[in-house]
Design a protein around this motif. Structure first.
Motif, PDB file in Angstrom:
ATOM      1  N   SER A 284       0.784  -1.239   0.000  1.00  0.00           N
ATOM      2  CA  SER A 284       0.000   0.000   0.000  1.00  0.00           C
ATOM      3  C   SER A 284       0.816   1.289   0.000  1.00  0.00           C
ATOM      4  N   THR A 287       4.250   3.111   4.453  1.00  0.00           N
ATOM      5  CA  THR A 287       5.485   3.477   5.143  1.00  0.00           C
ATOM      6  C   THR A 287       6.604   3.936   4.210  1.00  0.00           C
ATOM      7  N   PRO A 290       6.475   1.651  -2.336  1.00  0.00           N
ATOM      8  CA  PRO A 290       5.799   0.350  -2.358  1.00  0.00           C
ATOM      9  C   PRO A 290       6.730  -0.778  -2.786  1.00  0.00           C
ATOM     10  N   LYS A 291       6.444  -1.962  -2.270  1.00  0.00           N
ATOM     11  CA  LYS A 291       7.274  -3.118  -2.565  1.00  0.00           C
ATOM     12  C   LYS A 291       6.472  -4.100  -3.421  1.00  0.00           C
ATOM     13  N   ASN A 459      -5.999  -9.287  17.815  1.00  0.00           N
ATOM     14  CA  ASN A 459      -5.848  -9.943  16.531  1.00  0.00           C
ATOM     15  C   ASN A 459      -6.008 -11.457  16.646  1.00  0.00           C
ATOM     16  N   THR A 523       8.045  -8.072  10.439  1.00  0.00           N
ATOM     17  CA  THR A 523       6.818  -7.555   9.821  1.00  0.00           C
ATOM     18  C   THR A 523       6.821  -6.040   9.661  1.00  0.00           C
ATOM     19  N   ASP A 525       5.888  -4.210  12.094  1.00  0.00           N
ATOM     20  CA  ASP A 525       4.846  -3.755  13.024  1.00  0.00           C
ATOM     21  C   ASP A 525       5.322  -3.862  14.467  1.00  0.00           C
ATOM     22  N   VAL A 537      -1.583  -6.151  17.725  1.00  0.00           N
ATOM     23  CA  VAL A 537      -0.710  -5.308  16.907  1.00  0.00           C
ATOM     24  C   VAL A 537      -0.999  -3.856  17.278  1.00  0.00           C
TER      25      VAL A 537
HETATM   26  P1  ATP Z   1       3.743  -0.452   2.851  1.00  0.00           P
HETATM   27  O1  ATP Z   1       4.304  -1.791   3.216  1.00  0.00           O
HETATM   28  O2  ATP Z   1       3.989  -0.102   1.425  1.00  0.00           O
HETATM   29  O3  ATP Z   1       4.104   0.616   3.806  1.00  0.00           O
HETATM   30  P2  ATP Z   1       1.248  -1.374   3.948  1.00  0.00           P
HETATM   31  O4  ATP Z   1       2.108  -2.041   4.958  1.00  0.00           O
HETATM   32  O5  ATP Z   1       0.129  -0.520   4.442  1.00  0.00           O
HETATM   33  O6  ATP Z   1       2.141  -0.539   2.945  1.00  0.00           O
HETATM   34  P3  ATP Z   1      -0.303  -3.687   3.291  1.00  0.00           P
HETATM   35  O7  ATP Z   1       0.430  -4.913   2.960  1.00  0.00           O
HETATM   36  O8  ATP Z   1      -1.561  -3.398   2.559  1.00  0.00           O
HETATM   37  O9  ATP Z   1       0.640  -2.470   2.988  1.00  0.00           O
HETATM   38  O10 ATP Z   1      -0.675  -3.657   4.825  1.00  0.00           O
HETATM   39  C1  ATP Z   1      -0.079  -4.483   5.793  1.00  0.00           C
HETATM   40  C2  ATP Z   1      -0.019  -3.740   7.102  1.00  0.00           C
HETATM   41  O11 ATP Z   1      -1.342  -3.350   7.521  1.00  0.00           O
HETATM   42  C3  ATP Z   1       0.503  -4.529   8.261  1.00  0.00           C
HETATM   43  O12 ATP Z   1       1.916  -4.521   8.304  1.00  0.00           O
HETATM   44  C4  ATP Z   1      -0.118  -3.813   9.468  1.00  0.00           C
HETATM   45  O13 ATP Z   1       0.620  -2.670   9.816  1.00  0.00           O
HETATM   46  C5  ATP Z   1      -1.453  -3.375   8.934  1.00  0.00           C
HETATM   47  N1  ATP Z   1      -2.502  -4.328   9.327  1.00  0.00           N
HETATM   48  C6  ATP Z   1      -3.156  -5.190   8.519  1.00  0.00           C
HETATM   49  N2  ATP Z   1      -4.113  -5.854   9.183  1.00  0.00           N
HETATM   50  C7  ATP Z   1      -4.059  -5.430  10.453  1.00  0.00           C
HETATM   51  C8  ATP Z   1      -4.796  -5.737  11.631  1.00  0.00           C
HETATM   52  N3  ATP Z   1      -5.797  -6.605  11.619  1.00  0.00           N
HETATM   53  N4  ATP Z   1      -4.457  -5.106  12.778  1.00  0.00           N
HETATM   54  C9  ATP Z   1      -3.450  -4.222  12.800  1.00  0.00           C
HETATM   55  N5  ATP Z   1      -2.731  -3.874  11.721  1.00  0.00           N
HETATM   56  C10 ATP Z   1      -3.029  -4.458  10.556  1.00  0.00           C
END
Ligand code: ATP
Ligand code: MG
Length: 673
Positions: A284, A287, A290-291, A459, A523, A525, A537
């Motif tokens: 998305s 952060t 995009p990857k 979660n 991750t 996170d 999370v």
């Molecule tokens: P990018 O990696 O480019 O910064 P992004 O991490 O938002 O974008 P996605 O793969 O769409 O791209 O999202 C994954 C992220 O979304 C996870 O790492 C987490 O931070 C968040 N996430 C997804 N589901 C949950 C959830 N149920 N609770 C908390 N966080 C969540």
């Protein structure tokens, strides 16, 4: 000094068991044992995944379950051959689902009574026929071969899954770009994939208006040309009938391409092995840059199948609805591949949740008798601003599982979701996963026949067969109830194979942080395990604040604010402070009927003090905005709020939904700084 985490800790023991599940609850100890037995050694782990793999179709079975000889490039089901298109269409027909509805598609436009003007019910046989026709056309007329990557820039119309399956049939690959992205973002992704064919539509209906898509593709193709990449063909599906420019030697209508191809052509489905990939998809961009996650075929399929069964408990009579856009991983995995490979009836909706009014989703749940529902916290927080009656006047009693994904869900929003959509009886989980994980990683498992008690905001547990941990900076596990960095400790079938054309970045981003300790998937996170082993999370590791020696997750502060009755949404970032290190800077969106004022600031600070304690509250800066900067998938982009506060460059903003939100944040920041 007390740790501000106490606020969330009270949720650790807030056990909720939906009444209809009261006789089917795991003792937490038993569930722990169940998971541990699977994870205890390599043999039991492989046996577990093999059990799931044995439930799906393979042209040829595997010789080896997991190849970990070249970590962190793990390969699953070595020697096995299958194909996502075959699993989603041919195999369903073989199992007697020929005339079962695979997709119920609803267009956005409505009549004066609010009834949809267009509904298409697509059976598994329709899906088979249409994807075969398209596959035939792509192969015979446009010369598409195995391994070629096509870019799709398409709205939520049935032709999108048709094209996805067509491409899989040929062993070609797709790179889907969410149709809200700008020409530049699209061009970058077309060039990265080296796509010579782009599929789009003339436009799409959104909030009662026609939004043109084709002009964005035209612009993107121009950018590609400037950069030396030629797009040979743009296939256009007619959807909204809006006027578009036409480039004779390049553009071609989908309908015209198919005109002379009969309904019963069949194209051989190419068996794909464990070194083959199924698609690439970009993250998305919340952060940073995009990857491009590259996903497998067999491992990905097994992961989706297992989660459709365990998390969604999918049954033949379910009406399943995931509200994501297919342009995101949630849509790839849980609108298209997962539901279809399990023979489900899946809903696909073209338009906005608030057209013609905010009750649209609830109306649709009633209309189709939806039993399983999946959405994002950003949507729930939007719905929550309305009186409950807006939704409860519809019959939502069919819902039995309602989950969320994308961001942490505040306990407040969780409670609302459980009560209003879940009518105090559905299983609710915030399923955590990422584009890179391919499928869901944590949740509750009604499909195993029993659930662990729910807790607002959690979660749940990692799915059996997958283990996670929370580490400190040095890679030591932190004790339950303490925050740290969230890692996955063993490979799993749905994991990305690599980052597209960038294996170095793959190693670095996901396995770099703890490389001295071993191959731990990082991750990005920030999280916590509670004493029962539930995962919480707490936000992005990049976003955490360091207040007076404590590292605090953004979700903790934001949840505390959202629990105030005037607050609809909040975003918190750390602002550097000479004395304290960092102080919380909080952007608040008020609910309808509340106005920003100095009194409101004091009121919210008081609330913050009573929920999170003085450490967080005393120096917190609170300011108000109407909208928060979000990605186009609806996630709060805190890095932009931080950049605003630090007067820094905004970095990659190609995934930002609206510039207005950043301007607003700048103004709001001036007021508090
Ligand atoms: P990018 O990696 O480019 O910064 P992004 O991490 O938002 O974008 P996605 O793969 O769409 O791209 O999202 C994954 C992220 O979304 C996870 O790492 C987490 O931070 C968040 N996430 C997804 N589901 C949950 C959830 N149920 N609770 C908390 N966080 C969540
Ligand atoms: Mg990410």
């Amino acid at each position: 000094m007390t740790d501000p985490i106490e606020n969330l800790k009270k949720e650790f023991e807030n056990y909720i068991v939906p009444p209809s599940w009261k006789d089917r609850v795991w003792e937490i100890e038993d569930f722990r044992k169940f998971r541990e037995d699977i994870l205890k050694d390599r043999e039991s782990l492989e046996k577990w995944w093999e059990k799931w793999a044995n439930e799906i179709f393979w042209f040829k079975k595997w010789d080896k379950v997991l190849d970990d000889s070249n970590p962190p490039f793990y390969r699953w089901f070595i020697g096995g051959e299958t194909n996502l298109a075959y699993l989603c269409a041919d195999w369903q027909i073989e199992q007697g689902r020929k005339n079962k509805v695979a997709i119920i598609w609803e267009g956005e436009p409505v009549d004066e009574k609010g009834e949809p003007l267009e509904v298409r019910k697509i059976t598994y046989y329709d899906l088979y026929r249409e994807s075969n026709r398209i596959a035939y056309m792509l192969k015979e007329k446009l010369g598409v071969k195995k391994d070629e990557i096509l870019t799709f820039y398409m709205p939520m119309i049935p032709e999108l899954p048709f094209y996805m399956l067509a491409v899989q049939r040929l062993g070609a690959k797709h790179s889907i770009v969410f149709s809200g992205f700008s020409a530049e973002a699209l061009a970058i992704r077309i060039m990265d994939a080296g796509a010579r064919i782009v599929v789009t539509s003339d436009g799409v209906y959104r909030r009662g208006k026609v939004v043109p898509l084709k002009p964005i593709v035209d612009e993107a193709v121009k950018i590609c040309e400037r950069e030396g990449h030629k797009v040979e063909k743009v296939i256009v599906v007619k959807r909204a009938g809006n006027e578009i420019s036409w480039y004779e030697d390049r553009d071609v209508w989908h309908d015209e391409l198919l005109e002379d191809i009969s309904g019963n052509v069949e194209v051989e489905c190419v068996p794909l092995g464990s070194e083959d990939f199924s698609f690439i998809l970009y993250t998305s961009g919340t952060t940073g840059r995009p990857k491009g996650a590259q996903h497998s075929v067999g491992g990905y399929a097994v992961h989706l199948y297992a989660t459709m069964k365990m998390i969604w408990d999918i049954q033949d009579d379910d009406i399943y609805w995931c509200t994501a856009d297919i342009g995101w991983i949630t849509g790839h995995s849980y609108i298209v591949y997962g539901p279809l490979m399990t023979g489900a009836t899946s809903i696909m909706y073209e338009g906005a949740p608030n057209y013609p009014d905010i009750g649209r989703w609830a109306a649709m749940i009633e209309r189709y008798g939806v039993t399983i529902f999946y959405t994002a916290p950003t949507a729930i927080r939007m719905l929550m601003r309305e009186p409950e009656e807006t939704f409860t006047k519809y019959d939502l009693s069919t819902l039995r599982i309602v989950n969320s994904v994308g961001e942490p869900i505040n306990p407040e929003a969780w409670n609302w979701y459980y009560k209003v959509f879940g009518h105090n009886d559905a299983v609710v989980t915030s399923t955590w996963w990422m584009t890179e994980t391919g499928g869901i990683i944590t949740g509750h498992f009604p499909g195993l026949g029993k659930i662990t008690p729910l807790k607002p905001g959690t979660n749940g547990f990692p799915i059996p067969g997958i283990n996670v941990a929370v580490f400190d900076d040095d890679g030591n596990p932190v004790e339950p109830g303490k925050r740290g960095y969230y890692v996955i400790t063993n490979p799993w079938p749905g994991m990305l194979m690599t980052l597209f054309k960038d294996p170095e970045r793959y190693i670095d981003v996901y396995f770099g942080k703890y490389k001295s300790k071993g191959w731990y998937y990082y991750t990005g996170d920030f999280a916590m395990l509670d004493p029962d082993g539930y995962v919480w999370v707490l936000g992005r590791a990049d976003d955490i604040l360091k207040v007076a020696g404590h590292r605090i997750g953004t979700a903790e502060v934001e949840s505390a604010l959202v629990s105030h009755s005037a607050v609809a949404e909040a975003a918190c970032v750390g602002k550097s402070d000479e004395i304290k290190g960092e102080v919380p800077l909080i952007y608040v969106v008020l609910k309808k009927g509340y106005e920003p004022s100095d009194e409101m600031v004091s009121e919210l600070k008081k609330h913050l003090r009573s929920t999170m304690g003085p450490v967080v509250a005393s120096d917190a800066l609170i300011t108000f905005v109407d909208t928060l900067p979000k990605t186009r998938s609806g996630k709060i982009m805190r890095r932009l709020l931080r950049a605003v506060a630090e007067g820094k460059d905004l970095g990659d903003i190609t995934t930002l939904e609206s510039d207005v939100a950043v301007e607003e944040a700048k103004k709001a920041y001036e007021i508090v700084k």
